[in-house]
Design a protein around this motif. Structure first.
Motif, PDB file in Angstrom:
ATOM      1  N   ALA A  72       0.864  -1.258  -0.015  1.00 13.42           N
ATOM      2  CA  ALA A  72       0.057  -0.079  -0.096  1.00 13.42           C
ATOM      3  C   ALA A  72       0.739   1.250  -0.054  1.00 13.42           C
ATOM      4  CB  ALA A  72      -0.900   0.004   0.985  1.00 13.42           C
ATOM      5  N   GLY A  73       0.539   2.365  -0.819  1.00 16.98           N
ATOM      6  CA  GLY A  73       1.383   3.375  -0.998  1.00 16.98           C
ATOM      7  C   GLY A  73       0.716   4.517  -1.876  1.00 16.98           C
ATOM      8  N   VAL A  74       1.631   5.334  -2.289  1.00 16.48           N
ATOM      9  CA  VAL A  74       1.444   6.610  -2.830  1.00 16.48           C
ATOM     10  C   VAL A  74       1.969   6.374  -4.602  1.00 16.48           C
ATOM     11  CG1 VAL A  74       1.184   8.990  -3.114  1.00 16.48           C
ATOM     12  CG2 VAL A  74       1.079   7.887  -1.137  1.00 16.48           C
ATOM     13  N   ILE A  75       1.360   6.619  -5.220  1.00 14.71           N
ATOM     14  CA  ILE A  75       1.925   6.705  -6.801  1.00 14.71           C
ATOM     15  C   ILE A  75       2.733   8.124  -7.178  1.00 14.71           C
ATOM     16  CG2 ILE A  75       1.589   6.608  -9.217  1.00 14.71           C
ATOM     17  CD1 ILE A  75      -0.919   4.987  -9.006  1.00 14.71           C
ATOM     18  N   ASP A  76       4.276   7.580  -7.161  1.00 14.27           N
ATOM     19  CA  ASP A  76       4.978   8.900  -7.315  1.00 14.27           C
ATOM     20  C   ASP A  76       5.619   9.209  -8.679  1.00 14.27           C
ATOM     21  OD1 ASP A  76       6.857   6.871  -7.138  1.00 14.27           O
ATOM     22  OD2 ASP A  76       8.438   8.327  -6.319  1.00 14.27           O
ATOM     23  N   ALA A  77       5.164   8.125  -9.696  1.00 13.40           N
ATOM     24  CA  ALA A  77       5.739   8.317 -10.899  1.00 13.40           C
ATOM     25  C   ALA A  77       5.076   7.239 -11.940  1.00 13.40           C
ATOM     26  CB  ALA A  77       7.070   8.028 -10.955  1.00 13.40           C
ATOM     27  N   VAL A  78       4.559   7.674 -13.149  1.00 14.19           N
ATOM     28  CA  VAL A  78       3.748   7.050 -13.819  1.00 14.19           C
ATOM     29  C   VAL A  78       4.564   6.726 -15.268  1.00 14.19           C
ATOM     30  CG1 VAL A  78       1.629   6.932 -15.336  1.00 14.19           C
ATOM     31  CG2 VAL A  78       1.705   7.995 -12.885  1.00 14.19           C
ATOM     32  N   GLY A  79       4.513   5.477 -15.937  1.00 15.13           N
ATOM     33  CA  GLY A  79       4.921   5.293 -17.055  1.00 15.13           C
ATOM     34  C   GLY A  79       4.104   5.546 -18.356  1.00 15.13           C
ATOM     35  N   GLU A  80       4.733   5.479 -19.427  1.00 10.59           N
ATOM     36  CA  GLU A  80       3.848   5.834 -20.720  1.00 10.59           C
ATOM     37  C   GLU A  80       2.865   4.827 -20.770  1.00 10.59           C
ATOM     38  OE1 GLU A  80       4.811   5.871 -25.674  1.00 10.59           O
ATOM     39  OE2 GLU A  80       6.622   5.483 -24.134  1.00 10.59           O
ATOM     40  N   GLY A  81       1.707   5.555 -21.189  1.00  8.30           N
ATOM     41  CA  GLY A  81       0.640   4.719 -21.689  1.00  8.30           C
ATOM     42  C   GLY A  81      -0.249   4.149 -20.366  1.00  8.30           C
ATOM     43  N   VAL A  82      -0.106   4.855 -19.193  1.00  2.00           N
ATOM     44  CA  VAL A  82      -0.800   4.545 -18.145  1.00  2.00           C
ATOM     45  C   VAL A  82      -2.098   5.335 -18.023  1.00  2.00           C
ATOM     46  CG1 VAL A  82      -1.214   4.470 -15.699  1.00  2.00           C
ATOM     47  CG2 VAL A  82       0.871   3.444 -16.838  1.00  2.00           C
ATOM     48  N   SER A  83      -3.244   4.943 -18.072  1.00  2.48           N
ATOM     49  CA  SER A  83      -4.575   5.709 -17.625  1.00  2.48           C
ATOM     50  C   SER A  83      -5.338   5.339 -16.501  1.00  2.48           C
ATOM     51  CB  SER A  83      -5.315   5.625 -18.964  1.00  2.48           C
ATOM     52  OG  SER A  83      -5.874   4.246 -19.104  1.00  2.48           O
ATOM     53  N   GLY A  84      -5.852   5.932 -15.891  1.00  2.48           N
ATOM     54  CA  GLY A  84      -6.621   5.461 -14.728  1.00  2.48           C
ATOM     55  C   GLY A  84      -5.999   5.979 -13.458  1.00  2.48           C
ATOM     56  N   PHE A  85      -4.846   6.182 -13.567  1.00  5.41           N
ATOM     57  CA  PHE A  85      -3.877   6.616 -12.295  1.00  5.41           C
ATOM     58  C   PHE A  85      -2.949   7.711 -12.544  1.00  5.41           C
ATOM     59  CE2 PHE A  85      -4.788   2.091 -11.124  1.00  5.41           C
ATOM     60  CZ  PHE A  85      -5.302   2.090 -10.001  1.00  5.41           C
ATOM     61  N   ALA A  86      -2.737   8.493 -11.407  1.00  5.46           N
ATOM     62  CA  ALA A  86      -1.918   9.646 -11.629  1.00  5.46           C
ATOM     63  C   ALA A  86      -0.971   9.757 -10.215  1.00  5.46           C
ATOM     64  CB  ALA A  86      -2.592  10.944 -11.467  1.00  5.46           C
ATOM     65  N   THR A  87       0.151  10.468 -10.367  1.00  6.34           N
ATOM     66  CA  THR A  87       0.861  10.615  -9.184  1.00  6.34           C
ATOM     67  C   THR A  87       0.086  11.388  -8.108  1.00  6.34           C
ATOM     68  OG1 THR A  87       1.524  12.839 -10.045  1.00  6.34           O
ATOM     69  CG2 THR A  87       2.897  11.069 -10.689  1.00  6.34           C
ATOM     70  N   GLY A  88       0.292  10.869  -6.928  1.00  3.43           N
ATOM     71  CA  GLY A  88      -0.418  11.132  -5.708  1.00  3.43           C
ATOM     72  C   GLY A  88      -1.544  10.389  -5.360  1.00  3.43           C
TER      73      GLY A  88
END
Length: 307
Positions: A72-88
């Motif tokens: 469990a944690g916080v997304i801090d970076a997003v790779g190419e082509g990812v949708s539905g999630f964002a940093t934070g």
């Protein structure tokens, strides 16, 4: 942010002494990946079984290996082509090598963390919820049937008992004497595991056992098959000798998954309708002690690591 992070890893099979704290270069998420700053990770029995080499034939390991999968944690970076999630975004789910400060994960293995869940409880849920839902689904249980769960006071057993009771099943659960009142509070009929199990189960379930779920791997498969009347409706998540008894070993292949199970289980937990005790919280650096406690058995609920 630093350019390195800590993880727990092992470079050979062995006891918990092979676990080491390693400093690694912080990875960037690739296409279709997100990076999660881990707030908590849970310890599952499969972690030390893989580390010891006990499950080498089922789960081959490449070294160095980082144990764990529940995070469990916080997304801090997003790779190419990812949708539905964002940093934070605050998330929970599965990420290979969960005993770490950062983990790369696929978005489809994550869900958003309900606000009401603590980080520790959020990290404790993924494997046990998914496994319990999967086991009940594979056993094709019907309202009014009797289910025997061996290892009912552990993480998976705790969730499986509650889900089964909510579905109108009679549940008989094995546990040590100190966990019997706990199982009663969940709605199960407790029995002591070990020698004489057949007689004890027949005493409390004279109607017989329709299905059995081995969540402990204590060597009870022959007894579970006997009580169930054959291996067809017996499954295990913990016994490497399952094939010797004609019993299905379920390791969570994509075909076995129950879509939406984690989201449903997390929502129930957030609403207070699904209970999962946190037995103890360890610092990440004390992962070896956490695995030792898990291996010793008698853990009620889950053990959790925090970076």
């Amino acid at each position: 942010m630093t350019d390195t992070y800590r993880s727990i890893a092992f470079t050979e099979y062995g006891d918990s002494g092979v676990l080491r704290v390693l400093e690694r270069e912080l990875p960037e998420p690739g296409p279709g990946q997100v990076r999660v700053a881990v707030r908590a990770a849970s310890v599952n029995p499969i972690d030390w079984k893989i580390r010891s080499g006990l499950m080498a034939e089922v789960f081959p390991t490449e070294f160095p290996a980082v144990p764990g999968g529940d995070i469990a944690g916080v997304i801090d970076a997003v790779g190419e082509g990812v949708s539905g999630f964002a940093t934070g975004d605050e998330v929970l789910g599965s990420g290979a090598g969960g005993y770490a400060e950062y983990v790369l994960a696929k978005p489809e293995s994550l869900i958003r963390k309900p606000e009401a869940l603590s980080w520790e409880l959020a990290a404790a849920l993924p494997a046990v919820v998914n496994t319990a839902y999967r086991a009940l689904n594979l056993l094709d249980l019907q309202k009014g049937e009797t289910l025997l769960i061996d290892g009912a006071a552990g993480g998976v057993g705790t969730i499986a008992v509650q889900l089964a009771v909510a579905r109108g099943l009679t549940v008989v659960g094995t546990a040590s004497e100190g966990n019997h009142e706990y199982l009663r509070s969940l709605g199960a009929v407790p029995v002591q595991y070990g020698e004489g199990l057949s007689e004890r189960v027949r005493d409390v379930a004279p109607q017989g056992v329709d299905a059995s779920f081995d969540a402990s791997g204590r060597g009870s498969l022959a007894t579970l098959v006997e009580l169930t009347g054959g291996p067809k409706r017996v499954i295990t998540i913990a016994a490497p000798d399952a094939a010797d008894h004609g019993v299905r070993f379920t390791s969570g292949s994509p075909a076995e998954q129950v879509p939406g199970s984690l989201a449903e289980g997390a929502a129930l937990a957030a609403e207070g309708k699904l209970d999962l005790p946190i037995a103890r919280v360890y610092p990440l650096a004390e992962a070896a002690a956490a695995q030792d406690e898990s291996e010793a058995g008698h853990v009620r609920g889950k053990l959790v690591l925090v970076p």
